[in-house]
Design a protein around this motif. Structure first.
Motif, PDB file in Angstrom:
ATOM      1  N   ALA A 121      10.698  56.736 -62.324  1.00  0.00           N
ATOM      2  CA  ALA A 121      12.047  56.486 -61.817  1.00  0.00           C
ATOM      3  C   ALA A 121      12.023  56.236 -60.307  1.00  0.00           C
ATOM      4  CB  ALA A 121      12.953  57.676 -62.140  1.00  0.00           C
ATOM      5  N   VAL A 122      11.188  57.000 -59.600  1.00  0.00           N
ATOM      6  CA  VAL A 122      11.036  56.807 -58.149  1.00  0.00           C
ATOM      7  C   VAL A 122      10.440  55.427 -57.864  1.00  0.00           C
ATOM      8  CG1 VAL A 122       9.792  57.581 -56.092  1.00  0.00           C
ATOM      9  CG2 VAL A 122      10.836  59.256 -57.621  1.00  0.00           C
ATOM     10  N   ASP A 124      10.544  52.794 -59.714  1.00  0.00           N
ATOM     11  CA  ASP A 124      11.531  51.769 -60.059  1.00  0.00           C
ATOM     12  C   ASP A 124      12.547  51.601 -58.937  1.00  0.00           C
ATOM     13  OD1 ASP A 124      12.496  49.920 -62.109  1.00  0.00           O
ATOM     14  OD2 ASP A 124      14.232  51.236 -62.222  1.00  0.00           O
ATOM     15  N   ARG A 125      13.010  52.728 -58.374  1.00  0.00           N
ATOM     16  CA  ARG A 125      13.977  52.666 -57.281  1.00  0.00           C
ATOM     17  C   ARG A 125      13.366  52.017 -56.047  1.00  0.00           C
ATOM     18  NH1 ARG A 125      14.746  57.683 -56.681  1.00  0.00           N
ATOM     19  NH2 ARG A 125      13.737  58.068 -54.686  1.00  0.00           N
ATOM     20  N   TRP A 126      12.135  52.416 -55.707  1.00  0.00           N
ATOM     21  CA  TRP A 126      11.459  51.837 -54.550  1.00  0.00           C
ATOM     22  C   TRP A 126      11.233  50.343 -54.732  1.00  0.00           C
ATOM     23  CZ3 TRP A 126       7.111  55.994 -53.515  1.00  0.00           C
ATOM     24  CH2 TRP A 126       7.708  57.127 -52.914  1.00  0.00           C
ATOM     25  N   ASN A 128      13.016  48.257 -56.563  1.00  0.00           N
ATOM     26  CA  ASN A 128      14.304  47.571 -56.414  1.00  0.00           C
ATOM     27  C   ASN A 128      14.687  47.436 -54.948  1.00  0.00           C
ATOM     28  OD1 ASN A 128      14.657  47.234 -59.171  1.00  0.00           O
ATOM     29  ND2 ASN A 128      15.806  49.147 -59.414  1.00  0.00           N
ATOM     30  N   GLU A 129      14.427  48.494 -54.163  1.00  0.00           N
ATOM     31  CA  GLU A 129      14.723  48.447 -52.728  1.00  0.00           C
ATOM     32  C   GLU A 129      13.846  47.408 -52.032  1.00  0.00           C
ATOM     33  OE1 GLU A 129      14.106  52.467 -51.540  1.00  0.00           O
ATOM     34  OE2 GLU A 129      16.033  53.175 -52.320  1.00  0.00           O
TER      35      GLU A 129
END
Length: 231
Positions: A121-122, A124-126, A128-129
């Motif tokens: 999840a981390v 994936d967030r990174w 996307n950023e």
């Protein structure tokens, strides 16, 4: 998320990598295995969204060395450390260095499962950023110097008439440039434009997001500032 992220196992203990790779596959995630830290570092691609699960004390390159080398390369990747020799000070050190989790061997299956899902999840967030930042960078690079001037003044809250007077152009010209900005930056409202130029940091502070001022425009701006200062 699961279609984009790979779990990379780095451990010279083949029994560990074999059992964990099977678990990762059961989780529906892709998996790569390396039995050498050097082999991993030679082949790892920072551009591929991934999670690293590394033995802390690999034979050739330690997990902490791997973490440090990846940081030096500019790789932002979640890391889970494994070790037979866990201790509170060691766990604290790895977490302070940016690890997502620290697990002791033999690894509890549920703990590993939960840690990997959190790390994915981390990642994936990174990712996307990172993609968003790259999109912003590309859009900013498409701006002309004249459009950048208008964008900066919009960020200062100036109306079209003031911008036109300051730049010695017509209001219609300002409107055309603003319309072009809306298209190039994919902005729907004037607020969207302002978000490209301003952020709050201990008050109202002018800056481009992430410092993403295009190089060719930054040079031009610097030249203009020097010229203005000489008059």
């Amino acid at each position: 998320m699961r279609d984009r992220t790979t779990v990379v196992l780095v451990d010279n203990d083949e029994t560990t990598t074999e059992s964990l790779s099977k678990l990762v596959t059961r989780m529906g995630l892709r998996c790569e295995c390396y039995h050498s830290g050097l082999e991993f570092l030679e082949n790892y691609d920072c551009e591929i969204p991934s999670v690293i699960v590394s033995e802390l004390r690999t034979a050739d390159v330690s997990g902490l060395q791997i973490q440090r080398i990846l940081k030096d390369r500019g790789c932002q990747v979640p890391i889970i450390f494994l070790t037979h020799y866990g201790s509170i000070p060691l766990a604290a050190k790895t977490l302070r260095s940016g690890a997502v989790h620290f697990l002791e061997k033999p690894v509890n299956e549920q703990e590993f499962w939960d840690a990997v899902l959190e790390a994915v999840a981390v990642a994936d967030r990174w990712n996307n950023e990172r993609l968003r930042a790259e999109e912003i960078r590309q859009r900013m690079e498409s701006l002309t110097e004249q459009e950048l001037e208008v964008l900066q003044m919009i960020g200062e809250g100036e109306p079209n008439k003031t911008i036109a007077a300051t730049l010695s152009v017509s209001v219609r010209t300002v409107e055309i440039r603003r319309s072009s900005l809306m298209v190039k930056l994919n902005a729907k409202t004037i607020t969207d434009l302002i978000r490209f130029t301003l952020q709050e940091s201990n008050g109202y502070h002018e800056t481009f997001v992430g410092g993403l001022v295009p190089t060719h425009l930054a040079v031009s701006a610097g030249t203009n500032n020097n010229n203005n200062g000489s008059h």
